[in-house]
Design a protein around this motif. Structure first.
Motif, PDB file in Angstrom:
ATOM      1  N   ASN A  36      -3.344   4.131  -0.478  1.00 54.42           N
ATOM      2  CA  ASN A  36      -3.622   5.327   0.295  1.00 54.42           C
ATOM      3  C   ASN A  36      -3.681   6.931  -0.436  1.00 54.42           C
ATOM      4  O   ASN A  36      -2.634   7.574  -1.016  1.00 54.42           O
ATOM      5  CB  ASN A  36      -2.254   5.620   1.300  1.00 54.42           C
ATOM      6  CG  ASN A  36      -2.299   6.100   2.376  1.00 54.42           C
ATOM      7  OD1 ASN A  36      -3.287   6.342   2.409  1.00 54.42           O
ATOM      8  ND2 ASN A  36      -1.975   5.882   3.984  1.00 54.42           N
ATOM      9  N   THR A  37      -5.481   6.968  -0.373  1.00 53.51           N
ATOM     10  CA  THR A  37      -5.157   8.192  -1.431  1.00 53.51           C
ATOM     11  C   THR A  37      -6.577   8.899  -0.293  1.00 53.51           C
ATOM     12  O   THR A  37      -7.561   8.851  -0.675  1.00 53.51           O
ATOM     13  CB  THR A  37      -6.453   8.152  -2.416  1.00 53.51           C
ATOM     14  OG1 THR A  37      -7.592   7.169  -2.287  1.00 53.51           O
ATOM     15  CG2 THR A  37      -5.644   6.546  -2.803  1.00 53.51           C
TER      16      THR A  37
ATOM     17  N   PHE B  28      -9.461   5.556   3.396  1.00 49.32           N
ATOM     18  CA  PHE B  28      -8.201   6.201   2.689  1.00 49.32           C
ATOM     19  C   PHE B  28      -9.077   7.001   1.571  1.00 49.32           C
ATOM     20  O   PHE B  28      -8.491   8.065   1.252  1.00 49.32           O
ATOM     21  CB  PHE B  28      -7.137   5.420   1.088  1.00 49.32           C
ATOM     22  CG  PHE B  28      -6.640   4.281   2.523  1.00 49.32           C
ATOM     23  CD1 PHE B  28      -6.665   3.051   1.311  1.00 49.32           C
ATOM     24  CD2 PHE B  28      -5.676   4.566   3.497  1.00 49.32           C
ATOM     25  CE1 PHE B  28      -5.729   1.741   2.691  1.00 49.32           C
ATOM     26  CE2 PHE B  28      -5.897   3.706   4.071  1.00 49.32           C
ATOM     27  CZ  PHE B  28      -5.097   2.022   3.318  1.00 49.32           C
TER      28      PHE B  28
ATOM     29  N   GLY C 252       1.410   5.553  -0.606  1.00 50.06           N
ATOM     30  CA  GLY C 252       0.756   6.730  -0.204  1.00 50.06           C
ATOM     31  C   GLY C 252       1.114   7.226  -1.357  1.00 50.06           C
ATOM     32  O   GLY C 252       1.809   8.085  -1.944  1.00 50.06           O
TER      33      GLY C 252
ATOM     34  N   CYS D 119       0.636  -0.820   0.236  1.00 55.85           N
ATOM     35  CA  CYS D 119       0.069  -0.527   0.013  1.00 55.85           C
ATOM     36  C   CYS D 119       0.303   1.255  -0.222  1.00 55.85           C
ATOM     37  O   CYS D 119       2.235   2.025   0.913  1.00 55.85           O
ATOM     38  CB  CYS D 119      -1.007   0.053   1.039  1.00 55.85           C
ATOM     39  SG  CYS D 119      -2.462   1.578   0.938  1.00 55.85           S
TER      40      CYS D 119
ATOM     41  N   SER E 228     -11.055   0.003   1.385  1.00 57.60           N
ATOM     42  CA  SER E 228     -10.362   1.744   1.082  1.00 57.60           C
ATOM     43  C   SER E 228     -11.310   2.619   1.472  1.00 57.60           C
ATOM     44  O   SER E 228     -10.752   3.896   1.493  1.00 57.60           O
ATOM     45  CB  SER E 228     -10.427   1.462  -0.845  1.00 57.60           C
ATOM     46  OG  SER E 228     -11.694   1.670  -0.888  1.00 57.60           O
TER      47      SER E 228
ATOM     48  N   ASN F   4      -6.998  -1.705  -2.797  1.00 57.19           N
ATOM     49  CA  ASN F   4      -5.847  -1.857  -1.581  1.00 57.19           C
ATOM     50  C   ASN F   4      -5.058  -0.699  -1.719  1.00 57.19           C
ATOM     51  O   ASN F   4      -4.372  -1.300  -1.291  1.00 57.19           O
ATOM     52  CB  ASN F   4      -6.425  -3.010  -1.250  1.00 57.19           C
ATOM     53  CG  ASN F   4      -8.062  -3.375  -1.204  1.00 57.19           C
ATOM     54  OD1 ASN F   4      -8.506  -3.023  -0.717  1.00 57.19           O
ATOM     55  ND2 ASN F   4      -8.077  -4.989  -1.057  1.00 57.19           N
TER      56      ASN F   4
END
Length: 419
Positions: free
Chosen positions: A229-230, A254, A211, A209, A251, A226
Motif C-alpha cells: 500500500n504505497t 495505491f 502499509g 497488504c 495497484s 499487490n
C-alpha cells in the motif's frame, strides 16, 4: 592508536588525492558556509592529528565515505555455506579503528539508514548474533527513512517455518528457511520507515497488504505489487517479464502519483497499458521488448515526456512488429525525448523510421545510448533521422552532423579530383 589489519588496508586504499577531494567537498558544503559552530574534540597536544578533528567534521567524512560506496552498505558477508558479519566495509569498518571513531559512527544516524541484507537460505541454524546485529544497525538509524536492498543467497532447504508476516510454499527457495524469516521479520517491523526497497527475487504467495507510507522507490516482481500500500510511490521498477499487465491494475489505487516506471521486459500491449494505468507518468524505461498476441487500443498520455527503449543488435521479426506497435498505439503530445539503448545499425534505424512514420506524435529529440564510441558508419545510418526528428544526440551530446556532412563532401571531392 590500535588499528585492525583489515581496517588499515581499507584506510590505505584512500589516496592523498582522494582525501583532498573529500576535504574540499566538506569545505564547500552548506554545512560550513552557514557559519555553524563546530565543537572541538577534547584532546591533548600529544594526541594524533586525526583525533584533533572536530566531531562534526569527522561525521561529514564518514558520510562522504558511505555515499561514495558504489553499492549498498552490506551488513553480512556470505560464502557458499557460511554467513558472517561484514566488518571489512563501511560503516562497520569505521567502528573498528579506535574508540573515538566507534562512538562517532554509532551516533551518526545517517550512516545506518542504508543497508543490504543477504538472506542466507539454506544456512541453518542462523547464529543469533546476526539478527541482533541487524536490529542494532536499524536502531542506530534513529527515525530516518530507510533504504533497503534484499538479496538471496543459497538455495533453501526444508520446509519454511512459521512466520506471522510471510507465507511461502516449498518451491520458493530464497525465503524457504527459518533463518530468512527471522531477518525478514526484523525488516518488516520497520516497514513504516521504508523509503527505498529493492527485492530482486520473487516472493510467492503474499496474501496480505501492508502499509508503507514513506515508500518512494520500489523494485520488485510483478506478482508482489499487490502486497504494497504505497500512496506516495514515485518510482517503480518491475524486475520480471510483463507480457500482460493485469496484475499491475490492482495497484492503481495505491500508486496513482507514480512518475517514473521501468520494466525489465514488456510487450507493446503491456507498455501501453502501463502508461494508461498511471495517469501522471513522466518517464518510462523498457530494458527489453518481448512479443505478445494481444493488441491494445490507442492510448493518450498528456504527461509522458521521456521514453527509453532497447535497440537490440539482432533485429527479429517479432521485435520489429512489437517495436512499431508501441508507436502506432500511443499518442504522446508532451514527449520531449526518445532514448534508444543500442548500436544504430542500418537495419535498426530503418525500423525506427518506419515506427516514427506511423506515430501520431512528433519526436523532438532522439538520443542514442552506447558503451562504445560512435563510428562514421553509425553517423551515416543516423543521418536520415534528421528529416523526421528535431535533433539527434549521442549520450546526451548533440551530434555534429553538419561537420560529418562537410567531411564527407570533402572526401568525395578529393576522390573526384584524384581521378
Amino acid at each position: 592508536m590500535v588499528v585492525h589489519t583489515r581496517s588499515l588496508s581499507m584506510m590505505k586504499a584512500f589516496s592523498k588525492k582522494s582525501m583532498l577531494k573529500v576535504l574540499r567537498e566538506i569545505h564547500a558544503s552548506s554545512f560550513f558556509r552557514s557559519g555553524s559552530y563546530i565543537s572541538p574534540v577534547n584532546v591533548t597536544p600529544t594526541e594524533p592529528y586525526i583525533h584533533r578533528l572536530p566531531v562534526e567534521l569527522l561525521e561529514q567524512i564518514f558520510l562522504l565515505v558511505i555515499n561514495d560506496t558504489p553499492d549498498y552498505p552490506s551488513i553480512f558477508s556470505c560464502g557458499r555455506d557460511t554467513i558472517s558479519v561484514n566488518v571489512a566495509s563501511p560503516p562497520l569498518v569505521l567502528t573498528r579503528v579506535c574508540r573515538l571513531w566507534r562512538v562517532v559512527a554509532h551516533s551518526t544516524a545517517a550512516l545506518w539508514s542504508r543497508v543490504q541484507v543477504a538472506l542466507p537460505g539454506r544456512i541453518l541454524p542462523l547464529n543469533s548474533f546476526l539478527p541482533n546485529l541487524l536490529k542494532c544497525w536499524l536502531a542506530r538509524s534513529g527515525n530516518l527513512p530507510l533504504t533497503l536492498r534484499i538479496v538471496a543467497v543459497g538455495t533453501g532447504i526444508g520446509k519454511p517455518q512459521s512466520c506471522h508476516h510471510l507465507t511461502c510454499p516449498d518451491y520458493c527457495p530464497w525465503i524457504s528457511s527459518g533463518a530468512n524469516f527471522r531477518l525478514l521479520d526484523i525488516l518488516f517491523d520497520e516497514r513504516k520507515r521504508w523509503e527505498t526497497l529493492v527485492m530482486p527475487a520473487r516472493m510467492y504467495d503474499w496474501r496480505f497488504c501492508f502499509g508503507t507510507p514513506q515508500l518512494r522507490t520500489l523494485e520488485c516482481h510483478l506478482s508482489n505489487l499487490n502486497a504494497f500500500n504505497t500512496p506516495n510511490l514515485s518510482r517503480l521498477y518491475i524486475n520480471s517479464h510483463c507480457h500482460w499487465i493485469s496484475q499491475m491494475k490492482l495497484s492503481i489505487s495505491f500508486s496513482k502519483d507514480l512518475r517514473h516506471l521501468r520494466l525489465l521486459a514488456a510487450s507493446a500491449y503491456a507498455i501501453c497499458t502501463a502508461i494508461a494505468i498511471y495517469p501522471h507518468l513522466e518517464a518510462i524505461v523498457v530494458d527489453d521488448i518481448v512479443s505478445h498476441d494481444d493488441l491494445g487500443a490507442e492510448i493518450d498520455s498528456a504527461t509522458l515526456k521521456s521514453v527509453t527503449l532497447p535497440l537490440p543488435s539482432s533485429l527479429s521479426g517479432h521485435f520489429r512488429q512489437e517495436f512499431i506497435e508501441v508507436f502506432s498505439q500511443l499518442h504522446l503530445p508532451m514527449l520531449r525525448k526518445l532514448t534508444l539503448v543500442g548500436t544504430p545499425k542500418k537495419q535498426q534505424v530503418n525500423c525506427l523510421l518506419v515506427a516514427l512514420a506511423v506515430a501520431s506524435f512528433q519526436v523532438p529529440v532522439v538520443d542514442f545510448q552506447m558503451d562504445t564510441p560512435l563510428r562514421k558508419a553509425h553517423m551515416n545510418n543516423i543521418e536520415p533521422l534528421l528529416s523526421v526528428v528535431g535533433e539527434v544526440t549521442f549520450c546526451g551530446k548533440p551530434l555534429q552532423i553538419n561537420e560529418h556532412r562537410n567531411s564527407r563532401r570533402m572526401r568525395k571531392l578529393k576522390l573526384r579530383f584524384s581521378r
